[in-house]
Design a protein around this motif. Structure first.
Motif, mmCIF file in Angstrom:
data_model
loop_
_atom_site.group_PDB
_atom_site.id
_atom_site.type_symbol
_atom_site.label_atom_id
_atom_site.label_comp_id
_atom_site.label_asym_id
_atom_site.label_seq_id
_atom_site.Cartn_x
_atom_site.Cartn_y
_atom_site.Cartn_z
ATOM 1 N N UNK A 112 6.893 -9.470 12.501
ATOM 2 C CA UNK A 112 7.417 -9.321 14.121
ATOM 3 C C UNK A 112 7.695 -10.357 15.075
ATOM 4 N N UNK A 113 7.493 -12.183 14.086
ATOM 5 C CA UNK A 113 7.535 -12.639 14.518
ATOM 6 C C UNK A 113 6.727 -13.085 15.967
ATOM 7 N N UNK A 114 7.841 -14.338 16.496
ATOM 8 C CA UNK A 114 7.132 -14.462 17.474
ATOM 9 C C UNK A 114 6.976 -13.936 19.011
ATOM 10 N N UNK A 115 8.383 -11.821 19.004
ATOM 11 C CA UNK A 115 8.037 -11.479 19.815
ATOM 12 C C UNK A 115 7.391 -10.590 19.801
ATOM 13 N N UNK A 116 6.172 -10.229 17.879
ATOM 14 C CA UNK A 116 5.967 -9.143 18.686
ATOM 15 C C UNK A 116 7.209 -7.709 18.378
ATOM 16 N N UNK A 117 5.870 -6.597 18.516
ATOM 17 C CA UNK A 117 6.325 -5.658 18.985
ATOM 18 C C UNK A 117 5.806 -4.448 19.939
ATOM 19 N N UNK A 118 6.740 -4.320 20.865
ATOM 20 C CA UNK A 118 5.648 -3.412 22.138
ATOM 21 C C UNK A 118 4.683 -4.003 22.274
ATOM 22 N N UNK A 119 3.582 -2.972 22.774
ATOM 23 C CA UNK A 119 1.909 -3.368 22.684
ATOM 24 C C UNK A 119 1.225 -3.296 22.352
ATOM 25 N N UNK A 120 1.301 -2.694 21.041
ATOM 26 C CA UNK A 120 0.426 -2.495 19.740
ATOM 27 C C UNK A 120 0.679 -3.579 19.022
ATOM 28 N N UNK A 121 1.702 -4.639 18.682
ATOM 29 C CA UNK A 121 1.827 -6.450 17.798
ATOM 30 C C UNK A 121 1.792 -6.627 18.941
ATOM 31 N N UNK A 122 0.556 -7.712 19.500
ATOM 32 C CA UNK A 122 1.281 -9.118 19.751
ATOM 33 C C UNK A 122 1.852 -9.975 18.747
ATOM 34 N N UNK A 123 2.637 -10.841 19.552
ATOM 35 C CA UNK A 123 2.783 -11.881 18.841
ATOM 36 C C UNK A 123 2.561 -12.417 17.719
ATOM 37 N N UNK A 124 3.295 -12.700 17.348
ATOM 38 C CA UNK A 124 2.788 -14.110 15.890
ATOM 39 C C UNK A 124 1.163 -13.290 15.262
ATOM 40 N N UNK A 125 0.558 -12.269 14.980
ATOM 41 C CA UNK A 125 0.237 -11.795 14.529
ATOM 42 C C UNK A 125 0.136 -11.669 12.659
ATOM 43 N N UNK A 126 -0.763 -10.981 12.335
ATOM 44 C CA UNK A 126 -0.803 -10.757 10.423
ATOM 45 C C UNK A 126 -1.103 -9.795 10.707
ATOM 46 N N UNK A 127 -0.004 -9.300 9.826
ATOM 47 C CA UNK A 127 0.003 -7.524 9.459
ATOM 48 C C UNK A 127 -0.609 -7.699 8.192
ATOM 49 N N UNK A 128 -1.518 -5.797 8.538
ATOM 50 C CA UNK A 128 -1.918 -5.306 6.625
ATOM 51 C C UNK A 128 -1.644 -3.459 6.921
ATOM 52 N N UNK A 129 -0.374 -3.312 5.944
ATOM 53 C CA UNK A 129 0.052 -2.285 5.418
ATOM 54 C C UNK A 129 -0.508 -1.771 4.165
ATOM 55 N N UNK A 130 -1.283 -0.672 4.500
ATOM 56 C CA UNK A 130 -1.258 0.305 3.704
ATOM 57 C C UNK A 130 -0.213 1.239 2.934
ATOM 58 N N UNK A 131 0.595 1.004 2.089
ATOM 59 C CA UNK A 131 2.232 1.826 2.086
ATOM 60 C C UNK A 131 1.646 2.735 0.528
ATOM 61 N N UNK A 132 2.125 3.769 0.840
ATOM 62 C CA UNK A 132 2.147 5.298 -1.113
ATOM 63 C C UNK A 132 3.894 5.450 -0.734
ATOM 64 N N UNK A 133 4.572 4.604 -2.431
ATOM 65 C CA UNK A 133 5.807 5.249 -1.704
ATOM 66 C C UNK A 133 5.807 6.453 -2.797
ATOM 67 N N UNK A 134 6.627 7.574 -1.754
ATOM 68 C CA UNK A 134 6.720 8.650 -2.808
ATOM 69 C C UNK A 134 8.436 9.047 -3.269
ATOM 70 N N UNK A 135 8.747 8.717 -2.768
ATOM 71 C CA UNK A 135 10.723 8.410 -3.235
ATOM 72 C C UNK A 135 11.521 7.115 -3.063
ATOM 73 N N UNK A 136 12.307 7.110 -4.308
ATOM 74 C CA UNK A 136 13.107 6.371 -3.974
ATOM 75 C C UNK A 136 14.639 7.285 -4.045
ATOM 76 N N UNK A 137 15.071 6.365 -3.074
ATOM 77 C CA UNK A 137 16.864 7.596 -3.092
ATOM 78 C C UNK A 137 17.473 6.628 -3.499
#
Length: 137
Positions: A112-137
């Motif tokens: 989300x870069x230097x703008x962040x996203x809402x109150x939850x993600x401050x600007x310039x944040x390193x993000x960690x996502x755990x993702x399970x790919x259920x389907x691809x269409x």
């Protein structure tokens, strides 16, 4: 034709170094992608591999690297067009196939870069996502 282009975004050297330092300090196992994201494939999956125009159905949990509390999660399955998502997801999700699971460590410019996203993600944040790919269409 979907109109989305495969992202060519690359994080800055400073962002990559900062994220790598955090990963190493946290004793995490990872692979570095040329774009600057880091990832760990828990399960490669099989079958369809997503591309930028794919609709992907995923369960996920996302947090900033300095917090153990998720800012967003979906346990039931959410469907997105890959090209609409942050560059880190566009790059990372294509590394697995349907049924796969991956942890993405995303530097700010591929998140989300230097703008962040809402109150939850401050600007310039390193993000960690755990993702399970259920389907691809």
């Amino acid at each position: 034709k979907c109109g989305y282009m495969t992202t060519t975004a690359v994080a800055s050297t400073a962002e990559i170094a900062s994220l790598k330092a955090w990963l190493d300090a946290s004793s995490l196992t990872y692979t570095q992608h040329p774009s600057g994201i880091f990832y760990k494939i828990n399960s490669a999956g099989s079958g369809a591999a997503p591309v930028v125009c794919s609709n992907v159905t995923v369960t996920y949990s996302g947090r900033i690297s300095t917090s153990s509390t998720p800012f967003d999660q979906n346990a039931t399955g959410a469907t997105f067009t890959l090209g609409q998502l942050i560059p880190g997801w566009q790059i990372g999700i294509t590394l697995i196939q349907k049924g796969g699971s991956i942890i993405l460590y995303i530097p700010p410019s591929l998140g989300y870069g230097s703008s962040g996203s809402g109150a939850a993600i401050p600007p310039n944040s390193n993000l960690v996502f755990t993702i399970n790919l259920l389907n691809v269409q």
